[in-house]
Design a protein around this motif. Structure first.
Motif, short mmCIF file in Angstrom:
data_model
loop_
_atom_site.label_atom_id
_atom_site.label_comp_id
_atom_site.label_asym_id
_atom_site.label_seq_id
_atom_site.Cartn_x
_atom_site.Cartn_y
_atom_site.Cartn_z
N ASP A 355 41.39 46.91 40.22
CA ASP A 355 41.03 47.09 38.80
C ASP A 355 39.96 46.09 38.39
N ILE A 356 40.05 44.86 38.89
CA ILE A 356 39.05 43.85 38.54
C ILE A 356 37.71 44.19 39.18
N LEU A 357 37.72 44.66 40.41
CA LEU A 357 36.47 45.07 41.06
C LEU A 357 35.83 46.23 40.29
N SER A 358 36.63 47.19 39.89
CA SER A 358 36.10 48.33 39.13
C SER A 358 35.51 47.86 37.81
N TRP A 359 36.20 46.93 37.17
CA TRP A 359 35.73 46.36 35.90
C TRP A 359 34.39 45.66 36.09
N LEU A 360 34.22 44.93 37.19
CA LEU A 360 32.94 44.29 37.46
C LEU A 360 31.85 45.33 37.68
N MET A 361 32.16 46.37 38.43
CA MET A 361 31.15 47.39 38.72
C MET A 361 30.77 48.17 37.47
N ASP A 362 31.67 48.22 36.48
CA ASP A 362 31.32 48.86 35.20
C ASP A 362 30.11 48.19 34.56
N ASP A 363 29.92 46.90 34.84
CA ASP A 363 28.79 46.15 34.30
C ASP A 363 27.67 46.00 35.33
N ASP A 364 27.67 46.86 36.35
CA ASP A 364 26.66 46.82 37.42
C ASP A 364 26.65 45.50 38.16
N LEU A 365 27.83 44.86 38.24
CA LEU A 365 27.98 43.65 39.04
C LEU A 365 28.47 44.03 40.43
N VAL A 366 28.06 43.27 41.43
CA VAL A 366 28.41 43.57 42.82
C VAL A 366 29.49 42.60 43.28
N PRO A 367 30.75 43.04 43.40
CA PRO A 367 31.78 42.16 43.96
C PRO A 367 31.45 41.83 45.42
N SER A 368 31.55 40.57 45.76
CA SER A 368 31.17 40.12 47.10
C SER A 368 32.35 39.44 47.79
N PHE A 369 32.63 39.87 49.02
CA PHE A 369 33.64 39.24 49.84
C PHE A 369 32.99 38.46 50.98
N CYS A 370 31.75 38.09 50.79
CA CYS A 370 30.95 37.47 51.86
C CYS A 370 31.46 36.07 52.20
N THR A 371 31.50 35.79 53.49
CA THR A 371 31.81 34.45 53.99
C THR A 371 30.76 34.03 55.02
N ALA A 372 29.60 34.67 54.99
CA ALA A 372 28.61 34.50 56.06
C ALA A 372 28.03 33.10 56.11
N CYS A 373 27.76 32.50 54.95
CA CYS A 373 27.11 31.18 54.97
C CYS A 373 27.96 30.17 55.71
N TYR A 374 29.25 30.19 55.48
CA TYR A 374 30.14 29.27 56.17
C TYR A 374 30.07 29.49 57.68
N ARG A 375 30.10 30.75 58.10
CA ARG A 375 30.15 31.04 59.54
C ARG A 375 28.80 30.91 60.22
N LYS A 376 27.73 30.94 59.43
CA LYS A 376 26.38 30.76 59.99
C LYS A 376 25.89 29.32 59.85
N GLY A 377 26.73 28.44 59.32
CA GLY A 377 26.34 27.04 59.19
C GLY A 377 25.47 26.75 57.99
N ARG A 378 25.41 27.70 57.04
CA ARG A 378 24.61 27.46 55.83
C ARG A 378 25.51 26.78 54.79
N THR A 379 25.82 25.52 55.02
CA THR A 379 26.67 24.76 54.12
C THR A 379 25.95 23.48 53.72
#
Length: 456
Positions: A355-379
């Motif tokens: 429901d929260i993801l749908s609510w975000l998308m109602d405002d054209d926001l992109v929910p992100s589950f990204c963890t790439a920076c941590y795993r690519k050393g971008r910290t």
């Protein structure tokens, strides 16, 4: 010590009479994404003129959009132990509060993580009270190992951030070695007299040891740290300047400041004593605090939890917030029980994750589950260099789209999939780099054909 009470109070006193033209100049400079000086932060905090507030919100929104775009990072807290040896007035975990305490067994943690993974979460914030017997550093390490070792039907938890009590360099090294994401610790209040008044006993009563926890964490190699205060314990304007001084101290000493700043307002909790509070802040003041922090540290992530209502979270996202929790429980074992009788505080936004993801998308926001920076050393400073150069959008926005695609395929119903796919297709043309745009397009097809965990 880098927190100077008299200096902060003097800044706020001097800022009371800041001329209008000076406020205008401060906001003009803030639009250039350069941050603010201490005096400029104080001046913006002290103004209540409608024309100034309107411009503060407008500039904060511009900065948020320029640096973070329309993506919102998703996470969930996981409370593993409510044992605590501290006696803090405001906390339901206080050691003199009598209730049935519990710390999760490894099997119980697996049960909680299975539920969180079914909700689609890939990033957790592990939370625990301070108790060297019932919640030792070895127990916390076992929890993290258990979480990372789990491979479930639709994937796994890819990043565990940790919010535990201030500890030693040796223990922080152990956390680094086990692969934590961000180390999170709230100072609670930077006003030392208040700090010493509300922390009645226990290791946490030591203001300076708590204050210098991030120094020890960074000495141990943890370069992503997240700060915060518990708004309402002391003057909120004092607290914001305390955050700025703390951030500046870390930048000067270690080359990088806070990766994130959290902005929790104090909430009632069973067993907590809030009768002493004199600095509760209303919604209008709270919005100003968030906006000024966004202006002051434009490249620092900002987090708001389910303590806040859906309406307030929507307002805050517009002016600075870049990370939100979803489907949260703040009770040990709460995802299994979904009962909040012994919660550390009350959840206000109790909607489920989808429901929260749908609510975000109602405002054209992109929910992100990204963890790439941590795993690519971008910290640490590597992340900040990308952010300040403007290049972070070349990885964060594409990765957000790919993780949303993964979520819709694995967890979404037909309606959610259709909505998410429309949003993804709408967002792909906004990727400026042609090679990255083509890569994302190809990866979306690969995800739809069954591959997973694709990222830049």
């Amino acid at each position: 010590m880098f927190i100077n009470k008299e200096y902060i109070e003097e800044l706020l006193e001097q800022a009371k009479n800041t001329p209008d033209e000076e406020i205008t100049g401060i906001l003009d400079r803030a639009e250039g994404f350069q941050g603010l000086t201490h005096q400029e932060v104080a001046s913006l905090l002290m103004t209540d003129k409608e024309e100034h507030l309107g411009r503060i919100f407008q500039v904060a929104g511009k900065i948020k959009e320029h640096i973070y775009g329309n993506r919102i990072v998703m996470f969930a807290p996981l409370y593993v132990s409510d044992y605590c040896v501290n006696r803090c007035k405001y906390c339901g975990y206080r050691c003199d509060h009598e209730f049935d305490r519990h710390h999760l067994t490894m099997d119980e943690i697996r049960g909680e993580v299975k539920i969180l993974e079914k909700m689609g979460h890939k990033r957790l914030a592990l939370e625990a009270g301070e108790d060297p017997v019932h919640c030792s550093i070895d127990y916390i390490l076992d929890c993290i190992h258990t979480i990372y070792d789990m491979k479930l039907d639709n994937g796994e938890i890819r990043r565990v951030n940790v919010n535990i009590a201030a500890t030693t360099v040796e223990n922080y090294r152990k956390l680094k070695e086990v692969g934590i994401g961000t180390y999170i610790l709230f100072q609670e209040t930077y006003h030392q007299p208040t700090y010493e008044d509300v922390h009645l006993s226990g290791p946490k009563k030591n203001f300076e040891y708590h204050l210098t926890a991030f120094d020890r964490a960074m000495e141990a190699g943890i370069d992503d740290v997240g700060g915060g205060v518990l708004f309402a314990l002391a003057d909120p304007y004092f607290e914001v300047l305390g955050l700025m001084l703390h951030n500046e101290h870390l930048e000067h000493k270690f080359g990088v400041g806070f990766h994130t700043i959290s902005v929790p307002r104090i909430c009632p909790a069973e067993g907590a004593d809030l009768s002493f509070l004199q600095h509760q802040i209303d919604d209008a003041t709270f919005k100003k605090l968030v906006a000024v922090i966004r202006l002051a540290v434009p490249y620092t992530g900002m987090i708001v939890s389910t303590r806040e209502s859906a309406a307030m979270r929507k307002e805050l996202i517009k002016i600075g917030i870049s990370q939100v929790s979803a489907g949260s429980t703040v009770e040990v074992g709460g995802y299994t029980a979904r009962e909040h009788n012994s919660a550390q505080f009350r959840v206000t936004d109790d909607r489920n994750a989808m429901d929260i993801l749908s609510w975000l998308m109602d405002d054209d926001l992109v929910p992100s589950f990204c963890t790439a920076c941590y795993r690519k050393g971008r910290t640490g400073d590597r992340f900040m260099a990308l952010a300040k150069s403007g290049n972070i959008k070349n990885v964060c926005h594409p990765n957000a789209l790919m993780t949303l695609c993964e979520y819709m395929l694995d967890y979404g119903d037909e309606n959610f999939r259709e909505r998410a796919d429309r949003l993804i297709q709408k967002e792909i043309p906004k990727i400026e780099n042609e090679k990255i745009r083509q890569l994302v397009t190809a990866n979306i097809l690969r995800l739809k054909n069954g591959e997973r965990d694709l990222f830049i």
